[in-house]
Design an enzyme around this catalytic site. Sequence first.
Site, short mmCIF file in Angstrom:
data_model
loop_
_atom_site.label_atom_id
_atom_site.label_comp_id
_atom_site.label_asym_id
_atom_site.label_seq_id
_atom_site.Cartn_x
_atom_site.Cartn_y
_atom_site.Cartn_z
N HIS A 117 5.58 -3.19 -13.08
CA HIS A 117 6.91 -2.93 -13.66
C HIS A 117 7.51 -4.31 -13.95
CE1 HIS A 117 10.75 -1.21 -14.51
NE2 HIS A 117 11.30 -1.45 -13.34
N SER A 146 1.30 0.90 6.89
CA SER A 146 0.34 1.27 5.85
C SER A 146 -1.05 0.71 6.15
CB SER A 146 0.78 0.73 4.49
OG SER A 146 2.15 0.94 4.27
N TYR A 153 0.85 -1.20 0.00
CA TYR A 153 0.00 0.00 0.00
C TYR A 153 0.88 1.24 0.00
CZ TYR A 153 -4.30 2.64 0.98
OH TYR A 153 -5.38 3.49 0.91
P1 NAD Z 1 6.48 1.78 -2.38
O1 NAD Z 1 7.86 1.68 -1.85
O2 NAD Z 1 5.84 3.11 -2.50
O3 NAD Z 1 5.48 0.88 -1.54
C1 NAD Z 1 5.73 -0.43 -1.18
C2 NAD Z 1 4.66 -0.98 -0.27
O4 NAD Z 1 4.97 -2.35 -0.01
C3 NAD Z 1 4.55 -0.29 1.06
O5 NAD Z 1 3.18 -0.15 1.40
C4 NAD Z 1 5.19 -1.27 2.02
O6 NAD Z 1 4.65 -1.18 3.30
C5 NAD Z 1 4.81 -2.58 1.38
N1 NAD Z 1 5.71 -3.67 1.77
C6 NAD Z 1 7.05 -3.62 1.95
N2 NAD Z 1 7.52 -4.82 2.27
C7 NAD Z 1 6.47 -5.66 2.29
C8 NAD Z 1 6.31 -7.05 2.57
N3 NAD Z 1 7.36 -7.80 2.90
N4 NAD Z 1 5.07 -7.59 2.48
C9 NAD Z 1 4.01 -6.83 2.15
N5 NAD Z 1 4.10 -5.52 1.89
C10 NAD Z 1 5.31 -4.95 1.97
O7 NAD Z 1 6.49 1.02 -3.80
P2 NAD Z 1 6.05 1.61 -5.23
O8 NAD Z 1 6.97 2.73 -5.61
O9 NAD Z 1 4.58 1.81 -5.25
O10 NAD Z 1 6.44 0.38 -6.20
C11 NAD Z 1 5.63 -0.77 -6.33
C12 NAD Z 1 5.78 -1.29 -7.76
O11 NAD Z 1 5.22 -0.35 -8.67
C13 NAD Z 1 7.20 -1.51 -8.21
O12 NAD Z 1 7.23 -2.62 -9.07
C14 NAD Z 1 7.52 -0.25 -9.01
O13 NAD Z 1 8.54 -0.41 -9.97
C15 NAD Z 1 6.17 -0.03 -9.68
N6 NAD Z 1 5.94 1.34 -10.14
C16 NAD Z 1 6.02 2.36 -9.25
C17 NAD Z 1 5.74 3.65 -9.65
C18 NAD Z 1 5.69 4.77 -8.63
O14 NAD Z 1 5.06 5.76 -8.93
N7 NAD Z 1 6.29 4.69 -7.46
C19 NAD Z 1 5.40 3.92 -11.00
C20 NAD Z 1 5.28 2.84 -11.90
C21 NAD Z 1 5.56 1.54 -11.44
MG MG Z 2 10.16 2.85 -12.82
#
Ligand code: NAD
Ligand code: MG
Length: 341
Positions: A110, A55, A27
């Site tokens: 991704h 979260s 989240y």
């Molecule tokens: P983030 O770091 O914002 O969030 C990660 C979430 O995962 C957090 O809620 C955290 O509490 C949770 N988490 C961490 N460890 C965990 C575990 N062991 N079990 C369950 N939950 C856990 O991540 P993000 O930037 O949203 O990235 C997520 C995916 O989306 C990645 O593959 C990233 O490449 C892709 N992505 C992100 C963006 C972006 O805007 N940030 C854009 C396009 C694609």
């Molecule tokens: Mg990226």
Amino acid sequence: MTTINMLYDKDAELSIIQGMKVAVIGYGSQGHAHALNLRDTGVSVTVGLRAGSSSGAKAEKAGLAVAPVSEAVDGADLVMLLVPDELQAKVYYSEVEPNLKQGATLAFAHGFNIHFQCIEPRADLDVVMVAPKGPGHTVRSNYQQGGGVPALIAVHSDAGSRARDIALSYACAIGAGTAGIIETSFREEVETDLFGEQAVLCGGLAELILAGFETLVEAGYSPEMAYFECLHETKLIIDLIYEGGLANMNYSISNTAEYGGYLTGPKVIDAGVRERMREALGRIQRGEFAREFVQECESGQLVMKAIRRRQREHPVEQVGEHLRAMMPWIAQQRLVDRDVN
Ligand code: NAD
Ligand code: MG
Ligand code: MG
């Protein structure tokens, strides 16, 4: 120039995803946006989080069902894995795969873990990607305004023969069908995404801002002046470019600014920059960046944490905090509110 087939809401069957039980794992930036947009499109969503996650309270407060990862996965028709890329393999093998039912769909935002083979999913699964081309907070805010962020969809394995339609349906449910959806491959998404964020959007733009700020301050101008000129105004200029391309920006700015930009821009961003951009792309294509990132994560992300700390202390960040506090209207419509998302 090749033209590509863009897909929109009219090309998708929203009812596919509306008939599925979806587990969104994580989240964070993307997780909160996918979970809330799906929920608001009438999809049954459970957010899967690790025990004690900070979260969890945010998701519950937003009215979402929250469960430990293994429970959220159990019985789900589609699992969207939105934990940080460097943790996905661990979470997938320990909590997702053992609980994921036969023939379910595994989704990514991704392609890193699939393309670089950190995750090799079970053969019975459909494996798809729905990758919004924008930050998670914008995926949410654009949806709330009735729009969306463009997205890429891709199919890695199609065990049930409808993987593409599922991905397309999901993409529309998070709002992407209002902006445009492109069908691509995991490889193409990963290579272009890593290149864009490293060379242009996150790495390139940040360094351009820092270089401009430092040049003015070094020459004796005040940090406040340099902040407005080199950081604050990037947003105003980008809004014009976003709305109507470069010509729209040039129409709005003065002739002085337009001529000066034509003259000086290519001297600053010159052939050397393009050469180094090609090098950066090559490192990504050969898997060198991926190997380095995986190693950095295995050794506790020391480099990343050190640079993050150093950047927080940079004068542009210090003076920025002070100046933004004098412009409270900026915070009134903030995309990022760390207590909520
Ligand atoms: P983030 O770091 O914002 O969030 C990660 C979430 O995962 C957090 O809620 C955290 O509490 C949770 N988490 C961490 N460890 C965990 C575990 N062991 N079990 C369950 N939950 C856990 O991540 P993000 O930037 O949203 O990235 C997520 C995916 O989306 C990645 O593959 C990233 O490449 C892709 N992505 C992100 C963006 C972006 O805007 N940030 C854009 C396009 C694609
Ligand atoms: Mg990226
Ligand atoms: Mg000016």
